[in-house]
Design a protein around this motif. Sequence first.
Motif, short mmCIF file in Angstrom:
data_model
loop_
_atom_site.label_atom_id
_atom_site.label_comp_id
_atom_site.label_asym_id
_atom_site.label_seq_id
_atom_site.Cartn_x
_atom_site.Cartn_y
_atom_site.Cartn_z
N ALA A 5 42.06 53.90 -45.91
CA ALA A 5 41.00 52.84 -46.14
C ALA A 5 39.69 53.03 -46.27
CB ALA A 5 41.35 51.74 -44.85
N VAL A 6 39.11 54.09 -45.66
CA VAL A 6 37.85 54.51 -45.74
C VAL A 6 37.59 55.34 -47.32
CG1 VAL A 6 36.30 56.45 -45.21
CG2 VAL A 6 37.59 55.02 -43.36
N ASP A 7 38.75 55.86 -47.74
CA ASP A 7 38.66 56.23 -49.02
C ASP A 7 38.29 55.18 -50.02
OD1 ASP A 7 38.65 57.78 -51.53
OD2 ASP A 7 41.01 57.69 -51.58
N ASP A 8 39.14 54.03 -49.96
CA ASP A 8 38.65 52.95 -50.51
C ASP A 8 37.36 52.42 -50.64
OD1 ASP A 8 41.44 53.23 -51.57
OD2 ASP A 8 42.28 51.64 -50.14
N TYR A 9 36.94 52.42 -49.44
CA TYR A 9 35.49 51.50 -49.28
C TYR A 9 34.47 52.44 -49.49
CZ TYR A 9 32.31 49.13 -46.48
OH TYR A 9 31.07 48.42 -46.07
N VAL A 10 34.44 53.62 -49.25
CA VAL A 10 33.38 54.74 -49.41
C VAL A 10 33.63 55.71 -50.34
CG1 VAL A 10 32.12 53.96 -47.25
CG2 VAL A 10 33.56 55.99 -47.45
N CYS A 44 33.37 53.40 -39.81
CA CYS A 44 34.15 52.45 -39.96
C CYS A 44 35.73 52.93 -39.37
CB CYS A 44 34.55 52.55 -41.70
SG CYS A 44 33.17 51.59 -42.39
N MET A 45 35.79 54.17 -39.37
CA MET A 45 37.11 54.85 -38.65
C MET A 45 37.07 54.58 -37.04
SD MET A 45 38.47 58.02 -40.67
CE MET A 45 36.80 58.89 -40.53
N LEU A 46 35.69 54.51 -36.66
CA LEU A 46 35.84 54.14 -35.00
C LEU A 46 35.63 52.57 -34.78
CD1 LEU A 46 33.03 56.91 -34.06
CD2 LEU A 46 35.53 56.61 -33.31
N ALA A 47 34.84 51.87 -35.32
CA ALA A 47 34.87 50.64 -35.19
C ALA A 47 35.95 49.76 -35.48
CB ALA A 47 33.54 50.06 -36.14
N TYR A 48 36.50 49.84 -36.57
CA TYR A 48 37.69 49.21 -37.20
C TYR A 48 39.08 49.59 -36.84
CZ TYR A 48 33.90 46.77 -39.30
OH TYR A 48 32.50 46.28 -39.61
N GLY A 49 39.17 50.99 -36.39
CA GLY A 49 40.26 51.58 -36.30
C GLY A 49 41.02 51.99 -37.41
N THR A 95 26.97 57.95 -46.65
CA THR A 95 28.43 57.84 -46.79
C THR A 95 29.33 58.62 -45.93
OG1 THR A 95 27.85 58.04 -49.27
CG2 THR A 95 30.31 58.44 -48.69
N LYS A 96 29.01 59.50 -45.50
CA LYS A 96 29.56 60.34 -44.11
C LYS A 96 29.48 59.54 -42.72
CE LYS A 96 29.09 64.97 -45.88
NZ LYS A 96 28.22 66.36 -45.91
N PHE A 97 28.22 59.08 -42.67
CA PHE A 97 28.06 58.30 -41.36
C PHE A 97 29.01 56.91 -41.52
CE2 PHE A 97 25.69 55.03 -39.07
CZ PHE A 97 25.60 55.52 -37.89
N THR A 98 28.71 56.30 -42.67
CA THR A 98 29.66 55.15 -42.65
C THR A 98 31.04 55.32 -42.60
OG1 THR A 98 28.08 54.05 -44.16
CG2 THR A 98 29.88 53.08 -44.33
N ALA A 99 31.63 56.39 -43.22
CA ALA A 99 32.95 56.65 -42.97
C ALA A 99 33.32 56.69 -41.65
CB ALA A 99 33.40 57.89 -43.83
N ALA A 100 32.61 57.28 -40.81
CA ALA A 100 32.75 57.75 -39.36
C ALA A 100 32.93 56.52 -38.58
CB ALA A 100 32.04 58.79 -38.64
N THR A 146 39.89 62.29 -47.77
CA THR A 146 40.72 62.25 -46.50
C THR A 146 40.27 63.33 -45.67
OG1 THR A 146 42.64 61.10 -47.51
CG2 THR A 146 43.07 62.02 -45.51
N SER A 147 40.35 64.41 -46.21
CA SER A 147 39.81 65.79 -45.35
C SER A 147 38.45 65.65 -44.91
CB SER A 147 40.40 66.87 -46.07
OG SER A 147 39.42 67.07 -47.19
N THR A 148 37.69 65.28 -45.84
CA THR A 148 36.31 64.87 -45.59
C THR A 148 36.00 63.98 -44.67
OG1 THR A 148 35.77 65.60 -47.73
CG2 THR A 148 33.99 64.60 -46.76
N ALA A 149 36.86 62.66 -44.58
CA ALA A 149 36.61 61.82 -43.61
C ALA A 149 37.08 62.07 -42.14
CB ALA A 149 37.58 60.36 -44.10
#
Length: 125
Positions: A53-58, A43-48, A36-41, A62-65
């Motif tokens: 949006a990360v909160d909705d997906y994984v 997604c933010m890097l790859a898709y900008g 989950t943590k890896f996917t959040a990071a 927000t602070s954890t992402a």
Amino acid sequence: MGRHVFLRIVDALSNFDPYFQQKVDALERKGPITFTKFTAAICMLAYGIGTDAVDDYVCIGTSTAIECLKKFVTNIILIFESEYLRKPNSNDVQRLIKMGKARGFPGMMGSIDYMYLQWKNCPKA
């Protein structure tokens, strides 16, 4: 990204930094898992995309992402800098030039994308 690459990076991160390991809090609740943590990071890097949006997906806060992204980038540099984030040596340069020539671009060491080229097998995409 291939599955083996994904799993290699996840394994390296979880072995290097305890932050990327799943923990149990004081109320005996399990925290976010490594994926989950890896996917959040990623997604933010790859898709900008932003943290909302990360909160909705994984389903991660927000602070954890944001913390995941910061630790992910720092740790990737520390873990893989000597292997992948270095200047190419003469063997690397020759291999990259050879690959470029085989793809029809003589003298080119590499390319970021080929999206504007019309491909023989996929003329419209």
